[in-house]
Design an enzyme around this catalytic site. Structure first.
Site, PDB file in Angstrom:
ATOM      1  N   SER A 117      -9.924  -1.232   7.087  1.00 59.94           N
ATOM      2  CA  SER A 117      -9.302  -0.996   5.777  1.00 59.94           C
ATOM      3  C   SER A 117      -8.506  -2.164   5.208  1.00 59.94           C
ATOM      4  O   SER A 117      -8.087  -2.107   4.058  1.00 59.94           O
ATOM      5  CB  SER A 117      -8.404   0.236   5.833  1.00 59.94           C
ATOM      6  OG  SER A 117      -9.187   1.404   5.781  1.00 59.94           O
ATOM      7  N   SER A 125      -9.860   1.098   2.885  1.00 64.42           N
ATOM      8  CA  SER A 125      -9.011   1.907   2.055  1.00 64.42           C
ATOM      9  C   SER A 125      -7.919   1.139   1.315  1.00 64.42           C
ATOM     10  O   SER A 125      -7.409   1.615   0.314  1.00 64.42           O
ATOM     11  CB  SER A 125      -8.358   2.992   2.911  1.00 64.42           C
ATOM     12  OG  SER A 125      -7.436   2.443   3.828  1.00 64.42           O
ATOM     13  N   LYS A 141       0.863  -1.181   0.000  1.00 66.79           N
ATOM     14  CA  LYS A 141       0.000   0.000   0.000  1.00 66.79           C
ATOM     15  C   LYS A 141       0.901   1.234   0.000  1.00 66.79           C
ATOM     16  O   LYS A 141       1.971   1.222   0.636  1.00 66.79           O
ATOM     17  CB  LYS A 141      -0.862  -0.037   1.267  1.00 66.79           C
ATOM     18  CG  LYS A 141      -1.925   1.028   1.372  1.00 66.79           C
ATOM     19  CD  LYS A 141      -2.763   0.791   2.643  1.00 66.79           C
ATOM     20  CE  LYS A 141      -3.916   1.781   2.764  1.00 66.79           C
ATOM     21  NZ  LYS A 141      -4.744   1.528   3.964  1.00 66.79           N
TER      22      LYS A 141
END
Lengths: 485, 97
Positions: free
Chosen positions: A178, A154, A79
């Site tokens: 997330s 997310s 990420k």
């Protein structure tokens, strides 16, 4: 089977038996990324050159007969919230769009010690704020099961990269779900460990009392291998736990006889899609057949989790994001005075959702409102935490749905923040209570969209979660389905 | 508690975020709806409950406060949005009298 379709467990075996080289594996993965990226938008940076270089270096070490980690030569994505020295790290925000970190986060340092191969930085909601990946400065990620739908957020890119075989493992962060919600909506395994299990050093902060790092994998075993590699105490993060990290793979057994599994009644309420409830209940029945004892439990303050979370998380976020002022790094707007420079930099550099949360967080911390909102929410947080403490007196683990719905359409909730926030209802309590939680596939709805099952455990009992998850996974076939790409 | 336009303007000032008039009216509406829902917490009597600002786990560790070397200046320079003679450059802060 194509090399990029392998699990880490399988690829690692082939690498050590020299049936496959890391270079071949990495090239196949990079090719796969190039073919699928235009459809999915899961990567914001592909580090092809560095990846091939690392792969060659690992192959060289192996040729010399060096003892290597199970992750050595394995292509992994991160990420874009993890600082990577010399490699652009943006948190998918305009305000960090030119940021090249001068150091590695501890997670990255540990992965390098394991000789991993970094294939790229993955798309996410800006500053990890969102549940659909639609808040990224680089555009939304598409769900590989249906390109018109969100993969969740997310850590949307991190989940999709696994679902679409764009890398063998990935890492994300989870502040309110997330990791778990995108794992559920994208049909992969993801775990948010106990707060403190993994160092947060070098990870761009959103809400520091809630943020935690975790891996995504194609299987429970892969997730266990990835977590083991990054967990443990770090002197650079005083909240990282000074506890030995177990070898999680030793706990991966198919027998769960006598294990007490709690099912909270508050997680089966109005608003949950029928297909999700059905799949979850069938999974619970299945666990019973495997020998688990099912116990009814209650988490009475569940309905207060959404307001509690959004008051606490935005308060912390508004403080954390004060550092983006255009002075030391990142985007700087043109202005004549310092005050104007701050205001314009932040006004132009942050996206819509981030500004919304800064406003909300500033409000709840501001003079006259602190007691009524921030303190109040922190008191309710105590009640939510105690709910779990009582529940774990009656059971070893808790099983729940992950998201009330399967993947929703892109654009469906962007204009209604409350509806978007409510989609986190089943995941946020875990963060408020600092508990670990894993999600794995447990079915598909009538549209062919994946459904994820959530398994929660007491603090630092990740091994117990892995145990139940493995037993379930190995006696079902859900994890073997692939999206039609 | 109703969120007004004036309050959002005040919050924008406090947080040093420039907002357009459209953003102000949009956030006023959205925050008002959110706070309306968040009022739900007032149903709970928490007068005797200690707040949890951070879940204290017994495993949190403090370290000695030792002086250690930091990053070499030349490695940090490329990060600065504007730089002069190895220092960060910003718009003028002190007005000439």
């Amino acid at each position: 089977m194509k090399p990029y379709e392998l699990t880490i467990e399988e690829a690692s075996k082939e690498l050590s038996q020299k049936k496959l080289s890391s270079l071949e594996l990495t090239q196949a993965v990079i090719q796969r990324i190039k073919e699928t990226q235009p459809k999915l938008n899961s990567f914001v940076l592909v580090t092809e050159e560095e990846a091939l270089k690392s792969a060659r270096a690992v192959d060289e070490k192996r040729a010399q007969g060096q003892a290597l980690s199970v992750l050595a030569g394995i292509p992994i994505g991160l990420k874009d919230i993890f600082l990577t020295k010399g490699i652009r790290t943006t948190c998918c925000s305009k305000i960090l769009s030119n940021f090249i970190p001068p150091y590695d986060s501890t997670v990255v340092r540990k992965l390098k010690e394991n000789d991993f191969v970094l294939v790229g930085k993955l798309n996410q909601d800006e500053f990890a704020m969102g549940s659909s990946n639609e808040n990224s400065f680089y555009g939304p990620v598409k769900n590989p099961w249906d390109l018109e739908r969100t993969p969740g957020g997310s850590s949307g890119g991190s989940a999709v990269a696994i679902a679409a075989d764009q890398c063998l493992g990935s890492f994300g962060t989870d502040t309110g779900g997330s990791i778990r919600q995108p794992a559920s909506l994208s049909g992969v395994v993801g775990i948010k460990p106990t707060y403190g299990r993994v160092s947060r050093y070098g990870i761009i902060a959103f809400a520091s009392s809630l943020d935690q790092v975790g891996p995504f994998g194609k299987t429970v075993t892969d997730a266990a291998l990835l977590l083991k590699a990054v967990a443990g105490h770090d002197p650079c993060d005083s909240t990282s736990a000074n506890l030995a990290v177990p070898d999680y793979t030793k706990f991966l057994k198919k027998d769960v006889k006598g294990l007490k599994v709690g099912v909270p009644k508050e997680y089966f309420v109005e608003g949950i899609e029928q297909s999700v409830e059905k799949a979850t209940r069938e999974a619970i029945e299945h666990m019973k057949k495997l020998g688990a004892k099912i116990v009814d439990i209650s988490l009475p303050h569940t309905e207060y989790a959404v307001p509690t979370y959004y008051l606490v998380a935005t308060a912390e976020a508004s403080s954390n994001l004060a550092r983006y002022d255009g002075v030391k790094y990142g985007y700087r707007a043109k202005a004549q005075t310092l005050q104007d420079m701050y205001r314009k930099t932040r006004g132009e550099g942050f996206g819509r959702e981030v500004k919304r949360r800064i406003m909300l967080g500033t409000f709840v911390l501001s003079s006259g409102y602190y007691d009524a909102y921030y303190k109040k929410a922190s008191q309710v947080r105590t009640l939510i935490r105690k709910d779990f403490e009582s529940a774990f007196q009656k059971c070893d683990l808790i099983v729940t749905p992950t998201s009330p719905t399967t993947a929703f359409k892109l654009g469906e909730k962007v204009d209604d923040p409350l509806q978007m926030y409510l989609s986190d209802i089943f995941t946020i309590s875990t963060n408020l209570a600092a508990l670990p939680g894993l999600v794995l596939p447990c079915g598909f709805d009538q549209k062919g969209l994946p459904i994820g099952l959530q398994i929660l455990g007491p603090h630092f009992k990740e091994e117990a979660i892995f145990h139940l998850a493995y037993a379930y996974e190995q006696s079902t076939q859900w994890h073997t389905r692939k999206p039609p790409l | 508690m109703h969120i007004t336009k004036q309050l959002v303007e005040h919050l924008a000032k406090l947080s040093l975020v420039e907002l357009s008039p459209e953003e102000i009216s949009k956030y006023t509406q959205e925050l008002d709806a959110l706070m309306g829902y968040f009022e739900k917490l007032n149903k709970l009597d928490t007068s005797h409950i200690d707040p949890t600002f951070h879940v204290e786990l017994p495993t949190h560790v403090f370290r000695e406060d030792e002086v250690k070397s930091s990053f070499p200046r030349e490695e940090l320079l490329p990060m600065f949005p504007a730089e002069e003679d190895g220092a960060i450059k910003v718009p003028k802060i002190i007005e000439a009298s």
